[in-house]
Scaffold this motif. Sequence first.
Motif, PDB file in Angstrom:
ATOM      1  N   LEU A 182      15.947  12.898 -83.527  1.00  0.00           N
ATOM      2  CA  LEU A 182      16.513  12.018 -82.494  1.00  0.00           C
ATOM      3  C   LEU A 182      15.661  12.094 -81.235  1.00  0.00           C
ATOM      4  CD1 LEU A 182      20.318  12.839 -82.902  1.00  0.00           C
ATOM      5  CD2 LEU A 182      19.004  10.978 -83.941  1.00  0.00           C
ATOM      6  N   VAL A 183      15.034  10.991 -80.894  1.00  0.00           N
ATOM      7  CA  VAL A 183      14.137  10.984 -79.733  1.00  0.00           C
ATOM      8  C   VAL A 183      14.876  11.393 -78.464  1.00  0.00           C
ATOM      9  CG1 VAL A 183      14.368   8.512 -79.187  1.00  0.00           C
ATOM     10  CG2 VAL A 183      12.242   9.724 -78.641  1.00  0.00           C
ATOM     11  N   ASN A 184      16.129  10.977 -78.292  1.00  0.00           N
ATOM     12  CA  ASN A 184      16.866  11.359 -77.085  1.00  0.00           C
ATOM     13  C   ASN A 184      17.231  12.833 -77.078  1.00  0.00           C
ATOM     14  OD1 ASN A 184      16.710   8.814 -75.908  1.00  0.00           O
ATOM     15  ND2 ASN A 184      18.568   8.120 -76.914  1.00  0.00           N
ATOM     16  N   GLY A 185      17.395  13.437 -78.240  1.00  0.00           N
ATOM     17  CA  GLY A 185      17.608  14.883 -78.319  1.00  0.00           C
ATOM     18  C   GLY A 185      16.374  15.638 -77.855  1.00  0.00           C
ATOM     19  N   ALA A 186      15.207  15.151 -78.260  1.00  0.00           N
ATOM     20  CA  ALA A 186      13.959  15.761 -77.792  1.00  0.00           C
ATOM     21  C   ALA A 186      13.784  15.528 -76.298  1.00  0.00           C
ATOM     22  CB  ALA A 186      12.775  15.202 -78.569  1.00  0.00           C
ATOM     23  N   GLY A 187      14.215  14.371 -75.816  1.00  0.00           N
ATOM     24  CA  GLY A 187      14.161  14.094 -74.383  1.00  0.00           C
ATOM     25  C   GLY A 187      15.029  15.053 -73.591  1.00  0.00           C
ATOM     26  N   LEU A 188      16.213  15.377 -74.124  1.00  0.00           N
ATOM     27  CA  LEU A 188      17.086  16.364 -73.489  1.00  0.00           C
ATOM     28  C   LEU A 188      16.387  17.717 -73.434  1.00  0.00           C
ATOM     29  CD1 LEU A 188      19.759  17.444 -72.356  1.00  0.00           C
ATOM     30  CD2 LEU A 188      20.558  17.657 -74.730  1.00  0.00           C
ATOM     31  N   ALA A 189      15.781  18.125 -74.548  1.00  0.00           N
ATOM     32  CA  ALA A 189      15.054  19.399 -74.583  1.00  0.00           C
ATOM     33  C   ALA A 189      13.916  19.401 -73.561  1.00  0.00           C
ATOM     34  CB  ALA A 189      14.524  19.665 -75.988  1.00  0.00           C
ATOM     35  N   ALA A 190      13.210  18.285 -73.426  1.00  0.00           N
ATOM     36  CA  ALA A 190      12.125  18.193 -72.446  1.00  0.00           C
ATOM     37  C   ALA A 190      12.670  18.358 -71.027  1.00  0.00           C
ATOM     38  CB  ALA A 190      11.393  16.864 -72.584  1.00  0.00           C
ATOM     39  N   SER A 191      13.825  17.767 -70.759  1.00  0.00           N
ATOM     40  CA  SER A 191      14.434  17.874 -69.429  1.00  0.00           C
ATOM     41  C   SER A 191      14.812  19.303 -69.094  1.00  0.00           C
ATOM     42  CB  SER A 191      15.697  17.014 -69.356  1.00  0.00           C
ATOM     43  OG  SER A 191      15.388  15.661 -69.516  1.00  0.00           O
ATOM     44  N   LEU A 192      15.250  20.047 -70.099  1.00  0.00           N
ATOM     45  CA  LEU A 192      15.718  21.414 -69.887  1.00  0.00           C
ATOM     46  C   LEU A 192      14.607  22.455 -70.019  1.00  0.00           C
ATOM     47  CD1 LEU A 192      19.029  21.121 -71.892  1.00  0.00           C
ATOM     48  CD2 LEU A 192      18.767  21.133 -69.395  1.00  0.00           C
ATOM     49  N   PRO A 221      19.921  13.006 -62.391  1.00  0.00           N
ATOM     50  CA  PRO A 221      19.929  14.336 -61.768  1.00  0.00           C
ATOM     51  C   PRO A 221      21.280  15.045 -61.939  1.00  0.00           C
ATOM     52  CG  PRO A 221      18.793  12.792 -60.349  1.00  0.00           C
ATOM     53  CD  PRO A 221      19.398  11.987 -61.476  1.00  0.00           C
ATOM     54  N   GLU A 222      22.372  14.320 -61.835  1.00  0.00           N
ATOM     55  CA  GLU A 222      23.701  14.928 -62.006  1.00  0.00           C
ATOM     56  C   GLU A 222      23.899  15.420 -63.437  1.00  0.00           C
ATOM     57  OE1 GLU A 222      27.309  16.548 -61.500  1.00  0.00           O
ATOM     58  OE2 GLU A 222      25.929  15.911 -59.923  1.00  0.00           O
ATOM     59  N   GLU A 223      23.503  14.632 -64.431  1.00  0.00           N
ATOM     60  CA  GLU A 223      23.624  15.058 -65.832  1.00  0.00           C
ATOM     61  C   GLU A 223      22.784  16.310 -66.093  1.00  0.00           C
ATOM     62  OE1 GLU A 223      24.344  10.829 -68.175  1.00  0.00           O
ATOM     63  OE2 GLU A 223      22.321  11.334 -67.492  1.00  0.00           O
ATOM     64  N   LEU A 224      21.603  16.347 -65.512  1.00  0.00           N
ATOM     65  CA  LEU A 224      20.736  17.517 -65.680  1.00  0.00           C
ATOM     66  C   LEU A 224      21.383  18.762 -65.056  1.00  0.00           C
ATOM     67  CD1 LEU A 224      18.106  18.670 -66.727  1.00  0.00           C
ATOM     68  CD2 LEU A 224      17.000  17.913 -64.615  1.00  0.00           C
ATOM     69  N   ARG A 225      21.962  18.630 -63.865  1.00  0.00           N
ATOM     70  CA  ARG A 225      22.671  19.757 -63.243  1.00  0.00           C
ATOM     71  C   ARG A 225      23.818  20.226 -64.134  1.00  0.00           C
ATOM     72  NH1 ARG A 225      21.458  16.987 -58.570  1.00  0.00           N
ATOM     73  NH2 ARG A 225      23.382  15.784 -58.614  1.00  0.00           N
ATOM     74  N   GLU A 226      24.571  19.288 -64.712  1.00  0.00           N
ATOM     75  CA  GLU A 226      25.695  19.645 -65.581  1.00  0.00           C
ATOM     76  C   GLU A 226      25.214  20.391 -66.829  1.00  0.00           C
ATOM     77  OE1 GLU A 226      28.206  16.258 -66.432  1.00  0.00           O
ATOM     78  OE2 GLU A 226      28.238  15.704 -64.310  1.00  0.00           O
ATOM     79  N   TRP A 227      24.128  19.927 -67.444  1.00  0.00           N
ATOM     80  CA  TRP A 227      23.574  20.608 -68.623  1.00  0.00           C
ATOM     81  C   TRP A 227      23.109  22.011 -68.264  1.00  0.00           C
ATOM     82  CZ3 TRP A 227      23.719  20.253 -73.668  1.00  0.00           C
ATOM     83  CH2 TRP A 227      24.075  19.039 -74.252  1.00  0.00           C
ATOM     84  N   ARG A 228      22.418  22.154 -67.145  1.00  0.00           N
ATOM     85  CA  ARG A 228      21.924  23.475 -66.736  1.00  0.00           C
ATOM     86  C   ARG A 228      23.069  24.433 -66.438  1.00  0.00           C
ATOM     87  NH1 ARG A 228      16.589  21.449 -63.784  1.00  0.00           N
ATOM     88  NH2 ARG A 228      15.270  21.595 -65.618  1.00  0.00           N
ATOM     89  N   LYS A 229      24.131  23.934 -65.827  1.00  0.00           N
ATOM     90  CA  LYS A 229      25.307  24.764 -65.556  1.00  0.00           C
ATOM     91  C   LYS A 229      25.957  25.179 -66.871  1.00  0.00           C
ATOM     92  CE  LYS A 229      29.718  24.919 -63.065  1.00  0.00           C
ATOM     93  NZ  LYS A 229      30.109  26.044 -63.837  1.00  0.00           N
ATOM     94  N   LYS A 230      26.096  24.248 -67.786  1.00  0.00           N
ATOM     95  CA  LYS A 230      26.701  24.545 -69.093  1.00  0.00           C
ATOM     96  C   LYS A 230      25.897  25.628 -69.815  1.00  0.00           C
ATOM     97  CE  LYS A 230      27.899  20.884 -71.289  1.00  0.00           C
ATOM     98  NZ  LYS A 230      27.955  19.676 -72.131  1.00  0.00           N
TER      99      LYS A 230
END
Length: 137
Positions: free
Chosen positions: A51-61, A118-127
Amino acid sequence: MAITFRDKLPDKGPFYHGTRADLQTGDLLTAGFESNYHPEVTMNHIYFTALVNGAGLAASLAKGDGRERVYIVEPTGSFENDPNVTDKKFPGNPTRSYRSQAPLKIVGEVTDWDRLTPEELREWRKKLADSKGAIIN
């Protein structure tokens, strides 16, 4: 159970790996680096998804200051479902997430995927920071 023969794969890809590393077509991604999520853990596997968006999430984190990158990759050896998400968090493998001890060969790069706000990224990092789960390495 590891999957070895490409013609017998339940998921034939294409496969993606998200990172901040600046790499080239033909480079190999390998295991043996510090986890993006638990810095005290050295990873025994290299992870990827269909899933390209799954890899995109991993890249963000991913750690590092480089830009987010999603590479198209080909496994060079056997691989298995990622036990950190498959059945543990998502029964079956709806995330189409895998891992391998063999390198992944970069065959291209994708530049278009759904990026986090940016808000979604903050939420993922907090999680992730609040996560008590151990990595199955």
